[in-house]
Each structure stands twice: as C-alpha cells, then as structure tokens.
Design an enzyme around this catalytic site. Structure first.
Site, PDB file in Angstrom:
ATOM      1  CD  GLU A 124      -2.568  -1.138   2.204  1.00 27.11           C
ATOM      2  OE1 GLU A 124      -2.846   0.286   3.162  1.00 27.11           O
ATOM      3  OE2 GLU A 124      -3.730  -2.114   2.237  1.00 27.11           O
ATOM      4  CD  GLU A 143      -0.845  -1.514   6.327  1.00 28.70           C
ATOM      5  OE1 GLU A 143      -0.653  -1.793   7.448  1.00 28.70           O
ATOM      6  OE2 GLU A 143      -1.942  -1.607   5.720  1.00 28.70           O
ATOM      7  CG  ASN A 178      -1.940  -5.726   4.330  1.00 33.00           C
ATOM      8  OD1 ASN A 178      -2.121  -4.903   5.920  1.00 33.00           O
ATOM      9  ND2 ASN A 178      -2.653  -4.812   4.097  1.00 33.00           N
ATOM     10  CG  PHE A 180     -20.326   5.439   9.054  1.00 34.76           C
ATOM     11  CD1 PHE A 180     -20.765   5.006   8.570  1.00 34.76           C
ATOM     12  CD2 PHE A 180     -19.507   7.282   9.334  1.00 34.76           C
ATOM     13  CE1 PHE A 180     -20.796   5.467   6.662  1.00 34.76           C
ATOM     14  CE2 PHE A 180     -20.907   7.823   7.602  1.00 34.76           C
ATOM     15  CZ  PHE A 180     -20.515   7.006   6.271  1.00 34.76           C
TER      16      PHE A 180
END
Length: 416
Positions: free
Chosen positions: A27, A41, A43, A101
């Site tokens: 990312e 980062e 993943n 939310f």
C-alpha cells in the site's frame, strides 16, 4: 499509467528484497498535489478488495495463492497480465451512516440480491442470519465490472438499489448515493470524501413517491389478508354487499404516517384516498406488480412480526422502505416510555451514574456504554428527574434498548 507502472515496480522490488513468494499487497499514499507516493505497509495476504483485481485481470488470486503455496509455478510473467475495463467494489455493512456509522445488529428478515444487473456478490449471510456484536458487521462485498469507471459505478449502484434488504440498518443507501455522486464519478475520492460530502440523514425518496409506495404496501396487505382468510376466502378482496366505509390501514415510517383508505371497484381496481387509482396486476407472497396513477412497478415484499406492529419491508424506487403496520388498538403494557434514554448501538454497560429520584441536567452523563472497543457517554437530553433505571454495570444491551427513563421538568409559563 506511468505512475501506476512506477508504483508496481516499487512493489515488486520490495517483494524481491525480502524474498516474498506469495499473494500480498503493498500500500502507498499518494500526494495529489505533487504526484509523489509514499510507502505505507505490506499486507502478506489477500486484501478485501482483491475481487477488483480479479475482475479486471481475469486471474483468480485465491487459486494462484494456493498454487504458489503448493510449489507450482505461475506459468505466466508480468508482461502477460493485462487490464480490461474497470471494476468497483462496495462493502455492504450493518451500520448506520446517519449515526456516525455505528454498527447495527438484528436479523436479516429480507435478503435477496437482485438478479439484474449481473454483479459479483461475495457474502457469508443469508435470509434469517443474525447480525451480532461478536464479528465485523460486513454483510457482503459487491463488485461490478464495466467498460468504463462510470459504467461500473452505475451498474453497482443499480444492483444495490434493487436488492431486497430488511431487518438490519445498513449503509446501502449511503453507498448508492456515493456511487452516483458527481465528485465520486469525477475521481475526487480522497480520504476526506465523507467529511466533504457527509451522508444525508433524510428519506431517499420524495414525499409523493413515498406515498405511492405506501399505497403499494396497502395493496400487498389486502392481498395478504385475503389469502390468509379462513372464512369466505373465495370472495374478491374488498367486496361489500352494502354501502360501507373504505378499508383503512395506517403505515408508519419513523415519525411519518401514511393513512391509506381504499375501496374496491367492480373492475377489480381500487380507488385510494378518493383521488388515486391502483390496479393490482399480480400478487404473490413475495412481491407485487401494481400500478398507481399510471405508474407501474414491481416491488419485493417481506412481512415480519413485531410487538409494536408488523413490519413490512418493501423494495421499490431505489431502496427498501420499512413500514410499520400501526395496530388499531394498543395492547396494554406495550406503550413506549416517554423520556426514555435508549442505546444507540449494541454494547456493554460499563458504569451507571444515575439513580431513581436523581435530578439531572441536560448534557449530564447518565451512564457509560462500551461498544466496538470505544466508550460512549450517554447524556441526559433535557433537565428532569430519573424515574426508572433499567440496567446495571455489566449488562449487555441491544440497539434501541431503553436504559433509563427521565421525566422532564415542567417549563414555567406552560399552560396546564
């Protein structure tokens, strides 16, 4: 395209540098002003958004991950990968955009993805599934592919609009509004998009359409009542052998009520509220093909029982509207307490700071609720006296549960 190529090469260089051999995601953050990008980062797994890559490349990333783990070669190189069209993914969540939310719970009494347009539904729930607090509230990933980004977004919005969904508050209407927003379609989708274009909290249909949907609900209910009749079930709906008042049903959506009066005509149609005409072309337990004032639509319907009145979930006009069938008579003991402080989400009561007979002021913290690893201070909505405390520290409460009741102070100068 050039920036994408450079970012891709940077990701490959990083993977080679650490000897990584599997499916993974690198990312980056991009400065929209300078065009520079910065590492964020890695993943070492599939991302939630991996269906987007699968849709535009035609590569099954899950299959490839398993093949690599088994020691098999990929069988193709970087130059063999091409991109076709655009894909957009939406995460359908059990959450309330109008309440910041916050997560929502409940039972999915209605869950029927639309047959058209054809989109990809990745989900682990079905009609009847219970949405609790123990897991992430994501209900489905919905992915649409199209020749252009705007076509993919439009296809995804239409699929979400046509989905029959009820029993749990979701972000469906927010997703549709976002996908159709001019800023989103123009690519203006930075991380502050929601702050710049906050979700609306009002109804998604205008008043006239809302009343047409209420008429459709009343037409489905009359068919349902006729189908369930145990006596004289072969008599046409609404038949009378004398001059009688029109049939009546009161439907509520939140605080808005629709009082629908209808009368059967000799040709099988219905006059509604004196100046509307409704024609039922087809009725079934699951849907209704109805024409109201010349506008014909097919709506999906689910009826669910509720102590405060049956709930009728009706999908039409781009959303699912939940009508509460208001009982003609209130069952004793079912009255909602006035001045009740209710839980805005499911959670656990950490602390109760009020007791019966306490005098409180507006804004004063009454109790502390823990939900989604955060503490929420529930405050008094007005000055008054606590008359009931229904919870204690450690209690697990559901969304909408009455926590305590406050009797408001009398305002000086009010008429007796």
């Amino acid at each position: 395209a050039e920036q994408r190529h450079v970012m891709g090469e940077s990701a490959l260089k990083l993977a080679r540098g650490i000897g990584y051999r599997s499916t993974g995601t690198v990312e980056f953050l991009v400065d929209e002003t300078t065009g520079e990008f910065f590492f964020l980062e890695v993943n070492t797994r599939l991302q939630v958004e991996h269906p987007v890559t699968e849709e535009v490349t035609g590569i099954d990333l899950v299959r490839e991950q398993l093949r690599v783990a088994a020691g098999e070669p990929l069988g193709y190189g970087q130059d063999d990968i091409g991109f076709t069209g655009h894909a957009v993914e939406a995460r359908l969540y059990a959450e309330d955009p109008a309440a910041g939310f916050l997560p929502a719970t409940g039972t999915l009494v209605a869950w029927r993805p639309a047959d058209e347009p054809a989109v990809r539904w990745d989900t682990g729930v079905e009609e009847g599934s219970h949405v609790g607090v123990d897991f992430d509230p994501m209900l489905a990933k919905v992915v649409a592919h199209g020749p252009t980004r705007s076509e993919a977004a439009g296809r995804l919005a239409l699929a979400l609009e046509r989905m029959h969904l009820g029993g749990v508050t979701t972000n469906r209407d927010f997703l549709v509004a976002t996908l159709r927003h001019e800023a989103f379609l123009a690519g203006d989708t930075t991380t502050d998009f929601i702050q710049r274009y906050p979700p609306g909290s009002g109804p998604t249909v205008d008043e006239a359409t809302a009343h047409q949907l209420a008429i459709a609900a009343a037409m489905w209910l009359q068919g349902h009542n006729r189908a369930a009749a145990r006596v004289l079930d072969r008599i046409p709906s609404g038949w009378r052998n004398a001059r009688m008042p029109a049939e009546q049903v009161l439907l509520a959506v939140g605080d808005v009520e629709h009082n629908v009066h209808y009368r059967s005509q000799r040709d099988g149609s219905f006059t509604v509220d004196g100046d509307h005409l409704a024609v039922v072309h087809r009725w079934s337990p699951d849907d209704l093909d109805v024409e109201v004032d010349g506008v014909r639509r097919t709506v999906r319907v689910t009826l669910a029982g509720d102590p405060a009145g049956d709930l009728l979930h009706l999908t039409g006009a781009g959303t699912t509207t939940t009508f509460r069938v208001v009982p003609r008579f209130t069952v004793p003991g079912m009255e909602a307490p006035s001045g009740g402080l209710v839980a805005p989400m499911p959670g656990r009561v950490l602390e109760v700071r009020a007791a019966v007979a306490d005098t409180v002021t507006a804004g004063e913290t009454m109790l502390v609720l823990e939900a989604m690893k955060m503490e929420h201070h529930m405050t008094a909505p007005f000055d008054g006296t606590v008359t009931e405390v229904r919870v204690t520290a450690g209690d697990q409460v559901e969304n909408g549960a009455v926590l305590l009741v406050i009797e408001p102070d009398e305002v000086e100068g009010e008429d007796d």
